[in-house]
Design a protein around this motif. Structure first.
Motif, PDB file in Angstrom:
ATOM      1  N   HIS A 219       0.837  -1.221   0.000  1.00  0.00           N
ATOM      2  CA  HIS A 219       0.000   0.000   0.000  1.00  0.00           C
ATOM      3  C   HIS A 219       0.866   1.262   0.000  1.00  0.00           C
ATOM      4  O   HIS A 219       0.612   2.216  -0.749  1.00  0.00           O
ATOM      5  N   TYR A 220       1.910   1.277   0.812  1.00  0.00           N
ATOM      6  CA  TYR A 220       2.785   2.465   0.894  1.00  0.00           C
ATOM      7  C   TYR A 220       3.750   2.518  -0.288  1.00  0.00           C
ATOM      8  O   TYR A 220       4.006   3.569  -0.863  1.00  0.00           O
ATOM      9  N   LEU A 221       4.276   1.358  -0.623  1.00  0.00           N
ATOM     10  CA  LEU A 221       5.288   1.340  -1.695  1.00  0.00           C
ATOM     11  C   LEU A 221       4.687   1.906  -2.980  1.00  0.00           C
ATOM     12  O   LEU A 221       5.328   2.698  -3.683  1.00  0.00           O
ATOM     13  N   LYS A 222       3.424   1.535  -3.239  1.00  0.00           N
ATOM     14  CA  LYS A 222       2.776   1.967  -4.490  1.00  0.00           C
ATOM     15  C   LYS A 222       2.729   3.491  -4.605  1.00  0.00           C
ATOM     16  O   LYS A 222       2.782   4.062  -5.689  1.00  0.00           O
ATOM     17  N   LYS A 223       2.691   4.150  -3.456  1.00  0.00           N
ATOM     18  CA  LYS A 223       2.605   5.622  -3.473  1.00  0.00           C
ATOM     19  C   LYS A 223       3.902   6.253  -4.004  1.00  0.00           C
ATOM     20  O   LYS A 223       3.868   7.283  -4.675  1.00  0.00           O
ATOM     21  N   VAL A 224       5.028   5.619  -3.705  1.00  0.00           N
ATOM     22  CA  VAL A 224       6.314   6.230  -4.126  1.00  0.00           C
ATOM     23  C   VAL A 224       6.943   5.495  -5.309  1.00  0.00           C
ATOM     24  O   VAL A 224       7.796   6.026  -6.001  1.00  0.00           O
ATOM     25  N   ALA A 225       6.443   4.257  -5.519  1.00  0.00           N
ATOM     26  CA  ALA A 225       6.978   3.490  -6.653  1.00  0.00           C
ATOM     27  C   ALA A 225       5.811   2.754  -7.311  1.00  0.00           C
ATOM     28  O   ALA A 225       5.610   1.560  -7.119  1.00  0.00           O
ATOM     29  N   PRO A 226       4.980   3.483  -8.076  1.00  0.00           N
ATOM     30  CA  PRO A 226       3.754   2.888  -8.637  1.00  0.00           C
ATOM     31  C   PRO A 226       4.014   1.687  -9.532  1.00  0.00           C
ATOM     32  O   PRO A 226       3.161   0.837  -9.688  1.00  0.00           O
ATOM     33  N   ALA A 227       5.238   1.610 -10.074  1.00  0.00           N
ATOM     34  CA  ALA A 227       5.523   0.507 -11.013  1.00  0.00           C
ATOM     35  C   ALA A 227       6.128  -0.705 -10.304  1.00  0.00           C
ATOM     36  O   ALA A 227       6.357  -1.748 -10.899  1.00  0.00           O
ATOM     37  N   ALA A 228       6.348  -0.564  -8.969  1.00  0.00           N
ATOM     38  CA  ALA A 228       7.103  -1.616  -8.250  1.00  0.00           C
ATOM     39  C   ALA A 228       6.369  -2.950  -8.244  1.00  0.00           C
ATOM     40  O   ALA A 228       5.179  -3.016  -7.991  1.00  0.00           O
ATOM     41  N   LYS A 229       7.140  -4.006  -8.547  1.00  0.00           N
ATOM     42  CA  LYS A 229       6.596  -5.363  -8.487  1.00  0.00           C
ATOM     43  C   LYS A 229       7.127  -6.108  -7.249  1.00  0.00           C
ATOM     44  O   LYS A 229       6.537  -7.061  -6.788  1.00  0.00           O
TER      45      LYS A 229
END
Ligand code: BV8
Ligand code: ZN
Length: 294
Positions: free
Chosen positions: A94-104
Motif C-alpha cells: 500500500h505504501y510502496l505503491k505511493k512512491v513506486a507505482p511501477a514496483a513489483k
C-alpha cells in the motif's frame, strides 16, 4: 540535501520495478547498536576477525559467547529507529505503491543480525491490523526481509542440526556474571572470564556445545540463491549504512549498476564503494530517509 540528487532519485524510484535494499550496521546506529568499523565501533577494539570466526569460537568459546551475550543485551535494549520504520513501510505494498507505482517487488537484504528490521515490520503490520487495515496490500510479502548473516537471537548446535530462537538473557547463568561492558576489551584475549565450557549454552538435543546462530567470517551466508536472483532482477538498489567491506554483500550494488540499475547510497561517511552510486546521500539515514520518503 542536494535537490537535483533528490529529484533524480525520486524519478528513478517512481519507475523502479524490482527494488532491493542492502542494509548494514549504520541502519541500527541510531538505536544504540555500535557499528563495527567507524566511530567507536565495538569491533575496533575487539577486532572482528579475532572473534567472529569458527576458529575463534573453537579456541575460546567462553570469550566469543561473552561477546555475543553483550550484543544480545544491546539488541534487546534497543528500539527500532526512524530508518527501520521507513524501510518497513516500503515493504508494505500500500505504501510502496505511493512512491513506486511501477514496483513489483521490494526486498530488504540486511547484514545486521539484531532483528530490528524484522521488529519494525512486525510492529507496523500489527499497527495496520489494529486500524482494521488487513489484506495483501497491508502485509509485506513473505521473505521481504532477508537476514543474510543470521540471527543474534538464534542459538544452534555445534554438532547436530538443532537450532532455536531464544530471547532469554542471560542464555545461561554463567553469562549473567560477566560485566556488561565488554567494550573495554582492548586485547580481546586478555580480559577473558574463563567460563568453563560445561557452563556455556549447550544443545538440548545432543548436549553438545551450542553457538550463536550468526554467519561468521569464512561461513556461507544464508539465502544466497534468493539474494543472487534478487540482485540480478533489481533495477533499484538502496545501500544504507554499510561500509561495503564485507563480501558478498559488498558486491551487490556494483552488479545492479553494471546492469544499468539505479544505486542510491545513504551513508554518514564516504564508503569504499561510493563510486557505484547513481545517487549519493551523505548523512545519518535516520535523518535523510524521512526527507527522501516523507
Ligand atoms: C563468505 C555476522 C564464502 C556476525 C558478519 C571477497 C573479497 C574479500 C574477502 C572476501 C571475499 N569473499 C569472501 C570474503 C571473506 C569475508 C569478507 O568479506 N571479509 C572482509 C572483511 C574482507 N566474507 C565472508 O567470510 C562471508 N562468507 O563469503 O563465504 C562462501 C561461499 C559459499 C560457500 C561457502 C563459503 C561471510 C561474512 C559474514 C561475516 N559476519 N556478521 C556478527 O554480526 O557478529 S559481518 C558484519 O560486518 C556484520 O554483519 C556487518 O553488518 C557487516 C558489514 O559491516 P557493516 O554493516 O558495513 O558495518 P560497518 O561498521 O563496517 O559500517 C557501518 C557503516 O555505517 C559505515 O559506512 C558508517 O559510515 C555508516 N553509518 C554509521 N552510522 C550511520 C551510518 N550510515 C548512515 N546512517 C548512520 N546513522
Ligand atoms: Zn545438538
Amino acid at each position: 540535501m542536494n535537490n537535483d540528487t533528490l529529484q533524480g532519485f525520486r524519478e528513478a524510484f517512481a519507475n523502479a520495478k524490482h527494488i532491493i535494499v542492502i542494509a548494514g550496521a549504520g541502519l541500527s546506529a541510531a538505536s544504540g547498536i555500535p557499528t563495527f568499523r567507524d566511530g567507536g565501533g565495538m569491533w575496533r577494539s575487539l577486532d572482528a576477525t579475532s572473534l567472529a570466526t569458527p576458529e575463534a569460537f573453537h579456541e575460546n568459546p567462553s570469550l566469543v559467547w561473552q561477546f555475543y551475550h553483550y550484543r544480545r543485551q544491546k539488541a534487546l535494549q534497543a528500539e527500532t529507529n526512524t530508518a527501520h520504520k521507513i524501510l518497513a513501510k516500503l515493504a508494505i505494498p500500500h505504501y510502496l505503491k505511493k512512491v513506486a507505482p511501477a514496483a513489483k517487488s521490494m526486498h530488504l537484504i540486511t547484514q545486521n543480525v539484531d532483528r530490528l528490521s524484522v521488529r519494525a515490520l512486525d510492529d507496523l503490520e500489527k499497527e495496520l491490523e489494529e486500524q482494521g487495515l488487513k489484506g495483501p496490500s497491508y502485509r509485506a510479502r513473505t521473505g521481504s526481509v532477508v537476514q543474510m548473516h543470521g540471527k543474534l537471537f538464534e542459538v544452534q548446535c555445534t554438532k547436530c542440526d538443532w537450532r532455536a530462537e531464544d530471547f532469554s538473557t542471560p542464555l545461561c547463568p554463567a553469562l549473567g556474571h560477566v560485566e556488561a561492558n565488554i567494550q573495554d576489551y582492548t586485547d580481546a584475549g586478555s580480559k577473558n572470564h574463563d567460563i568453563p565450557i560445561s557452563l556455556l549454552p549447550h544443545c538440548p538435543e545432543c548436549q553438545e556445545l551450542a553457538r550463536p546462530g550468526v554467519v561468521w567470517f569464512g561461513e556461507k551466508p544464508y539465502h544466497l540463491d534468493q539474494i543472487n536472483s534478487l540482485v540480478f532482477k533489481a533495477d533499484m538498489c538502496l545501500v544504507i549504512g554499510t561500509s561495503s567491506t564485507v563480501h558478498p554483500a559488498a558486491g551487490y550494488a556494483f552488479r545492479v549498476r553494471r546492469r544499468h540499475g539505479h544505486v542510491a547510497i545513504f551513508n554518514l561517511y564516504p564508503s569504499e564503494k561510493d563510486e557505484n552510486a547513481s545517487s549519493l546521500f551523505r548523512g545519518a539515514c535516520e535523518d535523510i530517509l524521512p526527507q527522501v520518503f516523507p
